[in-house]
Design a protein around this motif. Structure first.
Motif, mmCIF file in Angstrom:
data_model
loop_
_atom_site.group_PDB
_atom_site.id
_atom_site.type_symbol
_atom_site.label_atom_id
_atom_site.label_comp_id
_atom_site.label_asym_id
_atom_site.label_seq_id
_atom_site.Cartn_x
_atom_site.Cartn_y
_atom_site.Cartn_z
ATOM 1 N N SER A 1 13.488 40.797 -2.714
ATOM 2 C CA SER A 1 12.929 40.108 -3.883
ATOM 3 C C SER A 1 12.252 41.046 -4.865
ATOM 4 C CB SER A 1 11.933 39.034 -3.426
ATOM 5 O OG SER A 1 10.884 39.623 -2.675
ATOM 6 N N ASN A 2 11.887 42.272 -4.426
ATOM 7 C CA ASN A 2 11.241 43.191 -5.361
ATOM 8 C C ASN A 2 12.240 43.889 -6.277
ATOM 9 O OD1 ASN A 2 12.426 44.825 -3.446
ATOM 10 N ND2 ASN A 2 10.623 46.113 -3.111
ATOM 11 N N ARG B 1 7.975 31.213 4.853
ATOM 12 C CA ARG B 1 7.516 32.471 4.255
ATOM 13 C C ARG B 1 8.484 32.964 3.179
ATOM 14 N NH1 ARG B 1 5.707 33.572 9.616
ATOM 15 N NH2 ARG B 1 7.711 34.536 10.163
ATOM 16 N N THR B 2 9.781 32.847 3.466
ATOM 17 C CA THR B 2 10.786 33.290 2.497
ATOM 18 C C THR B 2 10.741 32.439 1.226
ATOM 19 O OG1 THR B 2 12.222 33.988 4.319
ATOM 20 C CG2 THR B 2 13.233 33.761 2.152
ATOM 21 N N ALA C 1 7.657 33.239 -0.805
ATOM 22 C CA ALA C 1 7.802 34.497 -1.543
ATOM 23 C C ALA C 1 8.566 34.276 -2.849
ATOM 24 C CB ALA C 1 8.520 35.529 -0.678
#
Length: 478
Positions: free
Chosen positions: A301-302, A344-345, A348
């Protein structure tokens, strides 16, 4: 011989239009896709002199004619490609008008739906645009009709009846193309847009249409073209990229619909998930592709990717969630560790998406909607279904908790409602509607359980956002 009524049909008579009085439908009503009715007692006996209904044995022994085809156009079994091309193009011309009207509608499509659901090559579409009537093509015409349908917005307080004429016209056109054994990428794209229209407006037909779209895509091998990425800069590579985007579009819609429906496997299950993300849309639209391989689905994701690629990543998490919800342990309890990882995913992504653009509507609208629909589904699976028991909000400082998720979506709803005048309503995605409905229901339940008015105010905020969404999509949940 062809049967005729003694007088014009009711629709032509009311509109003072010339009617050829064919039974069961006059030519004008047939072209416009509307129901053709005659006043009682105006139908003449059949021309064979044996009564008002041609005998069943003679029907069965006669040549087989598709019930979806025009009796004037396809007599003697002449179901030719040329006839189908002319017929569908004639439907387009009759319903939409001249080339300028079609251009205006196409421009509207590419400025609205295409922004968040880019499954068509804009450049390729316009390359064939000027010859739409000079060189009739059933696939191109049915695709254009579907584009016209998907940009149709609810006119004020009217119901889905206002969509009926164009909707039936497009559906009947697809049926005729299918009966003529015509299937191509353009036909699949048309089916996908019609399925999206039905999904966005809460029409039960979406259940069948999505599955039919999947089958049509598999029939042309679309799910096979996604296995190996194209790394050259040829026109063929641009077409393969379009195929990838269409399959991603089908997968996204299928997963969203399945999660909202709450039962059954996805229609695309086991048919192939693309291993690579769609390329940047602004480059692909101009048929300029880099020789560098496209980013894999597992891209972290970054790493910044385009809006459609981000939406593809979120839809992949939806697929994992659907399988998780359908595969509990032998004691009927879902795997908590797996559930926590999914939460969590999704969390995010829900934190990332608003940061990737200061104004997430409409480009990231679909991805955000998917995130919160899935998050609400995760938390629902953890709650006791007994409405008399309190909802477990969890630690508000924990990003994965229900309390934190509600806080984030309430913030988004508040900002959306405050800036509604700046939002292009015609360009918003239908995917967030389910998350808004689920969130509003949870908050109403919290208000009843706790008596805290902040939950009532939050629920009303969701309701207002749903009202704003209903200006574009009349999803049954809203």
């Amino acid at each position: 011989m062809t049967r005729k009524a003694a007088k014009a049909c009711i629709a032509c008579r009311d509109r003072k239009r010339k009617c050829d009085r064919f039974i069961p439908s006059c030519s004008l009503c047939y072209r416009l896709g509307r129901r053709c009715q005659y006043a009682p007692g105006v139908c003449l006996p059949s021309q064979d002199g044996r009564g008002s209904i041609v005998g069943l044995p003679s029907r069965l022994s006669g040549p087989s004619i598709s019930p979806l085809s025009s009796p004037r156009l396809f007599d003697n079994g002449n179901f030719s490609r040329t006839n189908v091309n002319n017929m569908i193009t004639d439907k387009l011309k009759t319903s939409i008008g001249d080339i300028s009207n079609i251009k205006n509608a196409a421009t509207k499509y590419f400025k609205s739906i295409h922004v968040w659901f880019p499954i068509l090559s804009e450049l390729s579409y316009y390359e064939r645009f000027t010859s739409v009537f000079a060189k009739p093509c059933a696939e191109y015409s049915v695709l254009t009709l579907s584009m016209m349908l998907i940009i149709t917005t609810p006119p004020g307080r009217e119901t889905l009846d206002s969509f009926t004429s164009l909707y039936i016209l497009v559906k009947s056109s697809i049926a005729i193309v299918e009966a003529a054994n015509i299937n191509s990428l353009e036909v699949v794209q048309a089916r996908l847009l019609v399925s999206l229209f039905e999904f966005g407006h809460g029409m039960p037909a979406a259940f069948i249409s999505i599955a039919a779209t999947v089958r049509a895509a598999v029939a042309i091998g679309l799910n096979q073209t996604i296995k190996s990425p194209c790394t050259d800069m040829s026109a063929n590579c641009s077409k393969l990229e379009e195929c990838l985007r269409v399959w991603w579009g089908i997968v996204m819609l299928d997963r969203n619909y399945t999660l909202e429906r709450g039962e059954g496997p996805c229609a695309t299950q086991d048919l192939g998930t693309p291993r690579h993300l769609p390329r940047d849309g602004s480059i692909w639209d101009q048929k300029i592709l880099s020789s560098v391989e496209p980013l894999p689905l597992s891209t972290p994701s970054n790493v910044r990717v385009g809006p459609f690629a981000r939406q593809a990543q979120v839809s992949h998490v939806l697929d994992i969630l659907i399988m998780h919800l359908r595969d509990p342990r032998p004691n009927g309890v879902l795997d908590k560790e797996e559930s926590d990882q999914i939460a969590r995913t999704l969390t995010a992504f829900s934190l990332l998406l608003p940061e990737e653009t200061p104004q997430p509507w409409p480009r990231y609208c679909g991805a955000i909607g998917m995130c919160y629909t899935a998050l609400m589904a995760v938390h629902e699976s953890r709650q006791d279904q007994d409405s008399a028991l309190p909802i477990e909000l969890g630690d508000s400082h924990c990003p994965e908790s229900l309390a934190s998720a509600l806080s984030r979506i309430n913030f988004i709803a508040g900002r959306f409602n405050e800036k509604i005048d700046q939002v292009d309503v015609e360009a918003i995605s239908p995917f967030p509607s389910c998350s808004l409905y689920k969130t509003s229901s949870v908050q109403y339940r919290l208000w009843k359980q706790t008596g805290d008015r902040k939950w009532l105010e939050a629920a009303e905020r969701m309701k207002l956002m749903l009202t704003n969404f209903s200006k574009r999509w009349m999803n049954q949940n809203s």
